[in-house]
Structures are given as structure tokens and as C-alpha cells.
Design a protein around this motif. Structure first.
Motif, PDB file in Angstrom:
ATOM      1  N   ARG A   1      34.765  44.754  42.787  1.00 30.10           N
ATOM      2  CA  ARG A   1      35.961  43.981  43.395  1.00 30.10           C
ATOM      3  C   ARG A   1      36.274  44.868  44.487  1.00 30.10           C
ATOM      4  O   ARG A   1      35.932  46.508  44.401  1.00 30.10           O
ATOM      5  CB  ARG A   1      37.575  44.337  43.342  1.00 30.10           C
ATOM      6  CG  ARG A   1      37.688  43.763  41.649  1.00 30.10           C
ATOM      7  CD  ARG A   1      38.005  41.664  42.625  1.00 30.10           C
ATOM      8  NE  ARG A   1      38.215  41.650  41.333  1.00 30.10           N
ATOM      9  CZ  ARG A   1      37.651  40.453  40.179  1.00 30.10           C
ATOM     10  NH1 ARG A   1      36.034  40.376  40.446  1.00 30.10           N
ATOM     11  NH2 ARG A   1      38.008  39.998  39.458  1.00 30.10           N
TER      12      ARG A   1
ATOM     13  N   ASP B   1      44.740  38.172  42.295  1.00 32.24           N
ATOM     14  CA  ASP B   1      43.546  38.576  42.600  1.00 32.24           C
ATOM     15  C   ASP B   1      43.392  38.345  44.565  1.00 32.24           C
ATOM     16  O   ASP B   1      43.349  39.494  44.881  1.00 32.24           O
ATOM     17  CB  ASP B   1      42.953  39.252  41.526  1.00 32.24           C
ATOM     18  CG  ASP B   1      43.506  39.824  41.056  1.00 32.24           C
ATOM     19  OD1 ASP B   1      44.244  40.795  40.627  1.00 32.24           O
ATOM     20  OD2 ASP B   1      42.658  40.483  40.172  1.00 32.24           O
TER      21      ASP B   1
ATOM     22  N   GLU C   1      45.843  47.383  38.960  1.00 39.51           N
ATOM     23  CA  GLU C   1      45.966  45.989  38.566  1.00 39.51           C
ATOM     24  C   GLU C   1      44.794  45.533  37.806  1.00 39.51           C
ATOM     25  O   GLU C   1      45.295  44.948  36.389  1.00 39.51           O
ATOM     26  CB  GLU C   1      45.289  45.255  40.567  1.00 39.51           C
ATOM     27  CG  GLU C   1      46.331  45.706  41.240  1.00 39.51           C
ATOM     28  CD  GLU C   1      45.850  45.276  42.742  1.00 39.51           C
ATOM     29  OE1 GLU C   1      45.454  44.057  42.314  1.00 39.51           O
ATOM     30  OE2 GLU C   1      46.264  44.899  43.472  1.00 39.51           O
TER      31      GLU C   1
ATOM     32  N   ARG D   1      42.863  52.389  47.717  1.00 43.18           N
ATOM     33  CA  ARG D   1      42.622  51.602  47.730  1.00 43.18           C
ATOM     34  C   ARG D   1      42.293  51.048  46.334  1.00 43.18           C
ATOM     35  O   ARG D   1      42.208  50.613  45.303  1.00 43.18           O
ATOM     36  CB  ARG D   1      42.188  50.411  48.446  1.00 43.18           C
ATOM     37  CG  ARG D   1      42.848  50.337  49.578  1.00 43.18           C
ATOM     38  CD  ARG D   1      42.230  48.857  50.686  1.00 43.18           C
ATOM     39  NE  ARG D   1      42.946  48.954  52.045  1.00 43.18           N
ATOM     40  CZ  ARG D   1      42.183  48.563  52.840  1.00 43.18           C
ATOM     41  NH1 ARG D   1      40.812  48.135  53.088  1.00 43.18           N
ATOM     42  NH2 ARG D   1      42.645  48.410  53.929  1.00 43.18           N
TER      43      ARG D   1
ATOM     44  N   CYS E   1      35.056  48.545  43.942  1.00 42.72           N
ATOM     45  CA  CYS E   1      36.093  49.458  42.609  1.00 42.72           C
ATOM     46  C   CYS E   1      35.031  48.405  41.838  1.00 42.72           C
ATOM     47  O   CYS E   1      34.772  47.422  41.905  1.00 42.72           O
ATOM     48  CB  CYS E   1      37.201  48.403  42.410  1.00 42.72           C
ATOM     49  SG  CYS E   1      38.008  48.881  40.894  1.00 42.72           S
TER      50      CYS E   1
ATOM     51  N   LYS F   1      43.652  48.498  42.453  1.00 43.84           N
ATOM     52  CA  LYS F   1      43.186  48.478  42.375  1.00 43.84           C
ATOM     53  C   LYS F   1      42.927  48.919  40.767  1.00 43.84           C
ATOM     54  O   LYS F   1      42.746  47.607  39.639  1.00 43.84           O
ATOM     55  CB  LYS F   1      41.432  47.872  43.067  1.00 43.84           C
ATOM     56  CG  LYS F   1      41.085  46.770  42.306  1.00 43.84           C
ATOM     57  CD  LYS F   1      40.942  45.987  42.355  1.00 43.84           C
ATOM     58  CE  LYS F   1      41.875  45.208  44.389  1.00 43.84           C
ATOM     59  NZ  LYS F   1      41.756  43.202  44.097  1.00 43.84           N
TER      60      LYS F   1
ATOM     61  N   GLU G   1      43.276  40.405  47.998  1.00 47.85           N
ATOM     62  CA  GLU G   1      42.146  41.158  48.551  1.00 47.85           C
ATOM     63  C   GLU G   1      41.520  40.300  49.999  1.00 47.85           C
ATOM     64  O   GLU G   1      41.790  41.046  50.700  1.00 47.85           O
ATOM     65  CB  GLU G   1      40.480  40.608  47.569  1.00 47.85           C
ATOM     66  CG  GLU G   1      41.242  41.180  46.700  1.00 47.85           C
ATOM     67  CD  GLU G   1      39.787  41.139  45.586  1.00 47.85           C
ATOM     68  OE1 GLU G   1      38.277  40.672  46.132  1.00 47.85           O
ATOM     69  OE2 GLU G   1      39.550  41.320  44.360  1.00 47.85           O
TER      70      GLU G   1
END
Length: 112
Positions: free
Chosen positions: A36, A88, A56, A49, A17, A53, A92
């Protein structure tokens, strides 16, 4: 290979991301670009995902803006931002774990 979604990139087959931090909060956030790992090499899983993400990170940006409007001192990262960063990291690392393990790990960094 099909064209990737706007906020997605790949390195060595793993999807990431990649989101630019809004310019109004970049000095507070401490960087201009957030990258990320989505921890998958499967495009379908990566798209799912990526959506989570992105939400978030956008929520984190909104929290920072809300703190700015409220007049909080943001010269240094506050404890809520630090906890959000740890959450975070926990998320992950917990992606591959089962739901119970994820809940346990994510709960370690819950806000109180």
C-alpha cells in the motif's frame, strides 16, 4: 540513505508499506503480499503512516482469524471484508485531505 524499517519500501521516491499476509489466512485474503502506498516522499511522515497502516492490516488479519474460529463460511469474501477494503481505499485517498474531509470520506464506508 538510511536503512528503511522492515515493512517499508520505496519506488521512485514514494514510500510504501509492504506486509506479508500470514500463511494461515492468505487463501482467504486472496494474496500473499499486501503493498500500500504511504503517499509521501518524506521519510518521517512515511514512518508515522507505516505504523498506522501496519496496525490496520494486522487488525484485518485478526478479524479474518476470528471469523475462522467462529466457524463463519469464508469461502468467499464476506461483506465486512469488502467494506474493510473500501475503508482502506477511502483512507488512502483521504490522507492528504483535512480532518473533516477524511471523517466524511471514511464515514461513507462505516460498518452498520
Amino acid at each position: 540513505m538510511a536503512k528503511l524499517p522492515e515493512r517499508m519500501t520505496t519506488r521512485s521516491g514514494t514510500f510504501y508499506c509492504r506486509i506479508w499476509v500470514p500463511t494461515d489466512i492468505a487463501p482467504i485474503y486472496g494474496r500473499q503480499l499486501v503493498v500500500r502506498s504511504l503517499r509521501t516522499k518524506d521519510l518521517k511522515t512515511a514512518k508515522s503512516r507505516l505504523a498506522r497502516k501496519s496496525v490496520e492490516l494486522e487488525n484485518q488479519f485478526d478479524e479474518i482469524r476470528a471469523d475462522q474460529i467462529a466457524g463463519d463460511n469464508l469461502a468467499a469474501p464476506d461483506s465486512r471484508m469488502i467494506r474493510a477494503g473500501f475503508r482502506d481505499i477511502a483512507r488512502e485517498h483521504a490522507i492528504a485531505a483535512n480532518d473533516d474531509e477524511f471523517s466524511r470520506r471514511a464515514g461513507l464506508f462505516s460498518t452498520r
